[in-house]
Design a protein around this motif. Structure first.
Motif, PDB file in Angstrom:
ATOM      1  N   SER A 266       0.845  -1.183   0.000  1.00 51.16           N
ATOM      2  CA  SER A 266       0.000   0.000   0.000  1.00 51.16           C
ATOM      3  C   SER A 266       0.886   1.239   0.000  1.00 51.16           C
ATOM      4  CB  SER A 266      -0.861  -0.021   1.259  1.00 51.16           C
ATOM      5  OG  SER A 266      -2.147   0.460   0.972  1.00 51.16           O
ATOM      6  N   MET A 267       0.366   2.338  -0.534  1.00 51.43           N
ATOM      7  CA  MET A 267       1.047   3.624  -0.534  1.00 51.43           C
ATOM      8  C   MET A 267       2.344   3.639  -1.349  1.00 51.43           C
ATOM      9  SD  MET A 267      -1.134   5.430   0.998  1.00 51.43           S
ATOM     10  CE  MET A 267      -0.324   7.007   1.161  1.00 51.43           C
ATOM     11  N   PHE A 268       2.497   2.691  -2.277  1.00 58.28           N
ATOM     12  CA  PHE A 268       3.656   2.705  -3.168  1.00 58.28           C
ATOM     13  C   PHE A 268       3.200   3.200  -4.536  1.00 58.28           C
ATOM     14  CE2 PHE A 268       6.799   0.838  -6.082  1.00 58.28           C
ATOM     15  CZ  PHE A 268       7.977   1.226  -5.467  1.00 58.28           C
ATOM     16  N   ASP A 269       3.707   4.360  -4.932  1.00 55.36           N
ATOM     17  CA  ASP A 269       3.367   4.908  -6.245  1.00 55.36           C
ATOM     18  C   ASP A 269       4.318   4.337  -7.290  1.00 55.36           C
ATOM     19  OD1 ASP A 269       1.385   6.412  -5.122  1.00 55.36           O
ATOM     20  OD2 ASP A 269       2.570   8.255  -5.019  1.00 55.36           O
ATOM     21  N   TYR A 270       3.762   3.985  -8.433  1.00 57.79           N
ATOM     22  CA  TYR A 270       4.592   3.374  -9.479  1.00 57.79           C
ATOM     23  C   TYR A 270       3.994   3.660 -10.847  1.00 57.79           C
ATOM     24  CZ  TYR A 270       6.515  -0.090 -12.610  1.00 57.79           C
ATOM     25  OH  TYR A 270       7.105  -0.682 -13.694  1.00 57.79           O
ATOM     26  N   SER A 271       4.845   3.928 -11.814  1.00 61.90           N
ATOM     27  CA  SER A 271       4.354   4.000 -13.185  1.00 61.90           C
ATOM     28  C   SER A 271       5.387   3.496 -14.164  1.00 61.90           C
ATOM     29  CB  SER A 271       3.955   5.436 -13.557  1.00 61.90           C
ATOM     30  OG  SER A 271       5.090   6.252 -13.659  1.00 61.90           O
ATOM     31  N   GLN A 272       4.910   2.849 -15.205  1.00 63.84           N
ATOM     32  CA  GLN A 272       5.750   2.468 -16.333  1.00 63.84           C
ATOM     33  C   GLN A 272       5.049   2.934 -17.586  1.00 63.84           C
ATOM     34  OE1 GLN A 272       5.779  -1.865 -15.618  1.00 63.84           O
ATOM     35  NE2 GLN A 272       4.503  -2.153 -17.429  1.00 63.84           N
TER      36      GLN A 272
ATOM     37  N   ALA B 228      11.280   2.648 -22.164  1.00 59.92           N
ATOM     38  CA  ALA B 228      10.266   2.867 -21.139  1.00 59.92           C
ATOM     39  C   ALA B 228      10.760   3.850 -20.098  1.00 59.92           C
ATOM     40  CB  ALA B 228       9.901   1.552 -20.460  1.00 59.92           C
ATOM     41  N   ILE B 229       9.812   4.549 -19.494  1.00 62.78           N
ATOM     42  CA  ILE B 229      10.104   5.431 -18.368  1.00 62.78           C
ATOM     43  C   ILE B 229       9.437   4.821 -17.141  1.00 62.78           C
ATOM     44  CG2 ILE B 229       9.761   7.746 -17.406  1.00 62.78           C
ATOM     45  CD1 ILE B 229       9.497   8.707 -20.368  1.00 62.78           C
ATOM     46  N   MET B 230      10.235   4.513 -16.127  1.00 61.47           N
ATOM     47  CA  MET B 230       9.691   3.968 -14.881  1.00 61.47           C
ATOM     48  C   MET B 230       9.908   4.983 -13.763  1.00 61.47           C
ATOM     49  SD  MET B 230      10.331   1.072 -16.697  1.00 61.47           S
ATOM     50  CE  MET B 230       9.784  -0.622 -16.863  1.00 61.47           C
ATOM     51  N   LYS B 231       8.858   5.199 -12.975  1.00 60.14           N
ATOM     52  CA  LYS B 231       8.965   6.071 -11.809  1.00 60.14           C
ATOM     53  C   LYS B 231       8.341   5.367 -10.614  1.00 60.14           C
ATOM     54  CE  LYS B 231       8.678  10.388 -14.386  1.00 60.14           C
ATOM     55  NZ  LYS B 231       7.957  11.660 -14.589  1.00 60.14           N
ATOM     56  N   CYS B 232       8.846   5.651  -9.428  1.00 62.59           N
ATOM     57  CA  CYS B 232       8.202   5.096  -8.238  1.00 62.59           C
ATOM     58  C   CYS B 232       8.559   5.921  -7.010  1.00 62.59           C
ATOM     59  CB  CYS B 232       8.589   3.629  -8.029  1.00 62.59           C
ATOM     60  SG  CYS B 232      10.311   3.356  -7.606  1.00 62.59           S
ATOM     61  N   PHE B 233       7.824   5.683  -5.954  1.00 64.85           N
ATOM     62  CA  PHE B 233       8.135   6.274  -4.662  1.00 64.85           C
ATOM     63  C   PHE B 233       7.302   5.586  -3.605  1.00 64.85           C
ATOM     64  CE2 PHE B 233       8.653   9.364  -1.266  1.00 64.85           C
ATOM     65  CZ  PHE B 233       9.986   9.683  -1.413  1.00 64.85           C
ATOM     66  N   PRO B 234       7.858   5.305  -2.440  1.00 62.02           N
ATOM     67  CA  PRO B 234       9.238   5.519  -2.000  1.00 62.02           C
ATOM     68  C   PRO B 234      10.251   4.592  -2.683  1.00 62.02           C
ATOM     69  CG  PRO B 234       8.022   4.265  -0.357  1.00 62.02           C
ATOM     70  CD  PRO B 234       7.025   4.666  -1.403  1.00 62.02           C
ATOM     71  N   TRP B 235      11.513   4.882  -2.478  1.00 60.50           N
ATOM     72  CA  TRP B 235      12.596   4.058  -3.030  1.00 60.50           C
ATOM     73  C   TRP B 235      13.173   3.109  -1.991  1.00 60.50           C
ATOM     74  CZ3 TRP B 235      16.316   7.777  -6.203  1.00 60.50           C
ATOM     75  CH2 TRP B 235      15.580   8.359  -7.256  1.00 60.50           C
ATOM     76  N   THR B 236      12.766   3.300  -0.718  1.00 60.81           N
ATOM     77  CA  THR B 236      13.386   2.503   0.342  1.00 60.81           C
ATOM     78  C   THR B 236      12.307   1.916   1.245  1.00 60.81           C
ATOM     79  OG1 THR B 236      13.554   4.342   1.923  1.00 60.81           O
ATOM     80  CG2 THR B 236      15.357   4.090   0.347  1.00 60.81           C
ATOM     81  N   TYR B 237      12.696   0.882   1.992  1.00 65.92           N
ATOM     82  CA  TYR B 237      11.797   0.290   2.986  1.00 65.92           C
ATOM     83  C   TYR B 237      12.545   0.261   4.314  1.00 65.92           C
ATOM     84  CZ  TYR B 237       8.550  -2.811   5.284  1.00 65.92           C
ATOM     85  OH  TYR B 237       7.642  -3.340   6.170  1.00 65.92           O
ATOM     86  N   GLU B 238      12.044   1.067   5.256  1.00 60.91           N
ATOM     87  CA  GLU B 238      12.659   1.162   6.587  1.00 60.91           C
ATOM     88  C   GLU B 238      14.182   1.315   6.454  1.00 60.91           C
ATOM     89  OE1 GLU B 238      10.925   1.086   9.490  1.00 60.91           O
ATOM     90  OE2 GLU B 238       8.975   0.952   8.523  1.00 60.91           O
ATOM     91  N   ASP B 239      14.940   0.555   7.268  1.00 58.62           N
ATOM     92  CA  ASP B 239      16.407   0.592   7.127  1.00 58.62           C
ATOM     93  C   ASP B 239      16.900  -0.670   6.437  1.00 58.62           C
ATOM     94  OD1 ASP B 239      15.763  -1.167   9.110  1.00 58.62           O
ATOM     95  OD2 ASP B 239      17.314  -0.511  10.513  1.00 58.62           O
ATOM     96  N   LYS B 240      15.994  -1.325   5.679  1.00 56.80           N
ATOM     97  CA  LYS B 240      16.299  -2.648   5.150  1.00 56.80           C
ATOM     98  C   LYS B 240      16.602  -2.687   3.659  1.00 56.80           C
ATOM     99  CE  LYS B 240      15.689  -4.938   8.980  1.00 56.80           C
ATOM    100  NZ  LYS B 240      16.936  -5.187   9.731  1.00 56.80           N
ATOM    101  N   VAL B 241      15.802  -2.013   2.875  1.00 55.64           N
ATOM    102  CA  VAL B 241      15.873  -2.208   1.421  1.00 55.64           C
ATOM    103  C   VAL B 241      15.878  -0.853   0.718  1.00 55.64           C
ATOM    104  CG1 VAL B 241      14.710  -3.222  -0.594  1.00 55.64           C
ATOM    105  CG2 VAL B 241      14.635  -4.398   1.616  1.00 55.64           C
ATOM    106  N   ALA B 242      16.719  -0.719  -0.297  1.00 53.80           N
ATOM    107  CA  ALA B 242      16.733   0.510  -1.097  1.00 53.80           C
ATOM    108  C   ALA B 242      16.875   0.186  -2.571  1.00 53.80           C
ATOM    109  CB  ALA B 242      17.881   1.421  -0.655  1.00 53.80           C
ATOM    110  N   LEU B 243      16.172   0.953  -3.390  1.00 56.72           N
ATOM    111  CA  LEU B 243      16.326   0.875  -4.837  1.00 56.72           C
ATOM    112  C   LEU B 243      17.348   1.913  -5.269  1.00 56.72           C
ATOM    113  CD1 LEU B 243      12.548   0.721  -5.860  1.00 56.72           C
ATOM    114  CD2 LEU B 243      14.135  -1.203  -5.586  1.00 56.72           C
ATOM    115  N   ILE B 244      18.061   1.629  -6.354  1.00 61.16           N
ATOM    116  CA  ILE B 244      19.066   2.574  -6.836  1.00 61.16           C
ATOM    117  C   ILE B 244      19.240   2.393  -8.344  1.00 61.16           C
ATOM    118  CG2 ILE B 244      21.040   1.039  -6.352  1.00 61.16           C
ATOM    119  CD1 ILE B 244      22.406   3.719  -5.189  1.00 61.16           C
ATOM    120  N   GLY B 245      19.494   3.499  -9.032  1.00 61.88           N
ATOM    121  CA  GLY B 245      19.660   3.422 -10.487  1.00 61.88           C
ATOM    122  C   GLY B 245      18.336   3.207 -11.204  1.00 61.88           C
ATOM    123  N   ASP B 246      18.409   2.504 -12.334  1.00 58.50           N
ATOM    124  CA  ASP B 246      17.219   2.306 -13.164  1.00 58.50           C
ATOM    125  C   ASP B 246      16.047   1.660 -12.426  1.00 58.50           C
ATOM    126  OD1 ASP B 246      18.541   3.384 -15.282  1.00 58.50           O
ATOM    127  OD2 ASP B 246      18.651   1.551 -16.469  1.00 58.50           O
TER     128      ASP B 246
END
Lengths: 447, 447
Positions: free
Chosen positions: B176-182, B283-301
């Motif tokens: 929930s509350m994860f914004d995403y588009s492709q 393709a153009i991909m966008k999302c937010f948030p990029w991280t989950y707590e102190d555990k997981v982070a997205l980076i780059g493409d």
């Protein structure tokens, strides 16, 4: 008549069940799958805004002769009841004399629809979880868990009526050239409850959609058949007046005393309900294409989940079925064309109602308490009564007509520009129903 | 120094390998997973636009002392070479004297980066397929197939550097509350090839990015170390001049004869390459948030896939690492804050470079051949040389500075408004380098 096919519908919600009835009537074998138990056997969860049925929904039901059956379980709502913070209560009619939307309980309606579909000969498979689909072969993969063993279920066609978090769309999303977006609002919602009086009468008018507009948050209420009301508090998740700020009984009571003083007597179990009921979230989902060859199609929320502020979610989904059915009649066994024309016809209208629904949050929560906006509505109604062939208010276009949503949006924007000019006229508060204003609008309509 | 952690990086591409080096230097144990074989052991696939490294990329490499190593395998490119349809070839400098972007082969660069990371002590696990992640526990699920048995790999932190079709983001998307588009562009691309001459010399200037702008399609070429060129044809997927229209050798040759007559001699294997190489999509991909707590982070493409027209995809990903590293230094072991500040800092800049990259297709494919646009660039360069402290052209801000992309976009829009006014001046074609124009720009800058 089409060549009979073996068709699977994933999802036994409102759109899934009505679609199943349409497909069965068209001569197909129809199996409906749902991961949940039969809704007729479970208690409701207390997590659903009441629905409103309006013209587009009725049209889809009427075409298969089911409208009368459903009308019996609905309550006509012909106006907004606006509860201002100072206790004043104003009413704003939705349309012309005799025009109304119908308040329906999602649970009661859904149970009824499953009953009706079963009577038609649709086969239901509840507690059957569909995890994936092979788009090219219309094969569903069903099993107890995502990582467990799956059974293959082969069909001629598959419809994904499995809602905003659709598994069918999820598979389509992993294709190239599939556009998709999900966007969550920063506003959450929570259900509250106004019971009926001890003698069975209603505490507030059942034929109104009640709104307590407070700027960036609001409470609303819609009547149930037993004269109780299902209320929904829409409020930012974080910030000044937000769900995050209401942490305990004291802060809740203080908040309601300040902003919703007239609800004290009508919501007796505020504290219990607020902390027992979940806070839910609102998302807008968009995608394209909606179909895969002649094999798979999305319908309803799976292809266009919108926010609930125009009361059009179910209506838009039912209208999908009307258009699909038109294409089936037009193109016979050419399912590739049926699916292509269906998605091309529906996509701009789904986008338009998504936009209109988003805008309507501002109208409901803020503008309904705004003097300028109330004046605008009054002028529109007056002019529309005088010149019904020249002016239909946007709300009526969306709710009481079958005009494509995309046209309603475009004309609504044009009308709004005119009204903004009219509201600039000197002494408009006094002159609002004068010949001068009438001529001004007529003139602007010429441009 | 941070407390050492066990960190997994999913993806051994350019961002994954450089991130792994940074994390290793910070004292962590770093395991990199990739579903593909070790890129050092495989032939390249012929499906990658050549890369350009510019200031943001160099900055990230310099901070760990790797820039010199990489500079050796790049070719400086200081200008565009614009090939008009009539055979005219014009050059447009990218920046000031001495400023250049660097053309690099993705494959060669990636091999080098894996070598460098391995030398640092990073552990690589190639042909290990990550299918899912438990966000709350930073546990990866690895196995041969999506439906087979999975091994659980427990880490302290997980980075998703697994590109535009990221599995890590895929799991986050289901929250929930994860914004995403492709969003897919209606333009595809195909690689073509200009070999070196028999004597090893280059057929066209290696220090130029060559463009054949033709309105809504274009060919471009970037030099390789052996004096050959990797070319890319960008063209609509459907429509008048499109991949759909080029069905056979005859239609291909007719098309190239008409639009790219001067490539006949330099692309000898046009027909073979065109029909052998795949048509790829953008393709153009966008999302937010990029991280989950102190555990997981997205980076780059994985968090911000963009189109390649500004040559900033890798540079933006490398800048993610620079900012993440700054946050690691600033917040020590407080990873929750590191991740939060990282995503808040990067998101608006990722959105800005996405927008700038999309706009640059129009600049490259259409405007570079437009007299008005060429005049605008000439005036900007002239004014910027006179008043370097008052005017830096947008391209230079993006490419040759470290100014946040979002600021570059905003100032670029402001500068463009000024230039549009200047281009309206009478006889601007003659007066473009006059005192009058200089004063006009100075005056508009005051507003």
């Amino acid at each position: 008549m089409q060549t009979p096919h073996k068709i699977a519908v994933v999802g036994s919600g409102l759109v899934g069940t009505l679609l199943a009835i349409y497909l069965k009537r068209a001569g197909h074998t129809v199996d409906v799958y749902d991961r949940s138990p039969d809704i007729r056997t479970v208690e409701f969860s207390g997590r659903s805004i009441n629905l409103v049925m309006s013209n587009r929904g009725w049209k889809a039901l009427e075409d298969v002769g089911l409208a009368e059956e459903i009308r019996k379980i609905g309550i006509p709502v012909d106006k907004r009841g606006i509860h201002l913070q100072d206790g004043t209560l104003n009413y704003q009619a939705y349309g012309k004399e005799g025009e109304a939307i119908f308040s329906l309980s999602r649970g009661i309606l859904n149970r009824k629809m499953v009953d009706l579909a079963e009577k038609e000969g649709v086969n239901f498979f509840f507690e059957h979880k569909i995890w994936d689909v092979n788009l090219a072969t219309a094969t569903l993969f069903e099993g107890d868990s995502e990582q467990g063993n799956w059974t293959e279920l082969k069909y001629d066609k598959v419809f994904g009526a499995d809602g905003a978090f659709s598994r069918i769309r999820h598979r389509m999303q992993r294709q190239s050239m599939f556009d998709y977006s999900q966007e969550f609002m920063k506003i959450g919602y929570k259900e509250l409850y106004i019971p009926a009086n001890a003698d069975g009468s209603a505490k507030i008018d059942i034929n109104s959609l009640h709104i307590w507009p407070r700027g960036n948050f609001m409470l609303m209420g819609l009547a149930n058949l037993d004269n109780s009301f299902t209320c929904t508090l829409f409020m930012p998740i974080e910030g000044e007046n937000s769900f995050a700020k209401i942490k305990d009984e004291a802060s809740l009571v203080t908040f309601f005393d300040k902003y919703f003083p007239d609800t004290k007597e009508v919501i007796p179990d505020l504290v219990r309900d607020f902390f027992k009921n979940p806070t839910s979230y609102l998302a807008i989902m968009k995608c394209f294409p909606w179909t895969y060859e002649d094999k798979v199609a999305l319908i309803g929320d799976s292809s266009h989940a919108i926010v609930p502020f125009y009361g059009q979610g179910m209506n838009a989904g039912f209208e999908d079925i009307t258009i699909l059915s038109e294409m089936m009649q037009k193109y016979g066994d050419d399912w590739k064309t049926i699916f292509k024309e269906y998605e091309i016809s529906r996509k701009p209208n789904a986008d338009a109602i998504a936009e209109l629904s988003l805008r309507n949050f501002i109208e409901m929560s803020d503008l309904t308490a705004d003097a300028n906006f109330i004046l605008q509505k009054k002028i529109e109604k007056w002019f529309s009564d005088k010149h019904p062939e020249k002016w239909m208010p946007l709300y009526s276009r969306v709710t009481f007509s079958l005009q494509p949503y995309s046209e309603a949006l475009a004309i609504g924007d044009f009308q709004n520009e005119i009204m903004q000019e009219v509201l600039q006229m000197e002494n408009i508060e006094q002159l609002w129903d004068s010949k001068e204003v009438e001529n001004k609008i007529l003139e602007l309509l010429q441009d």
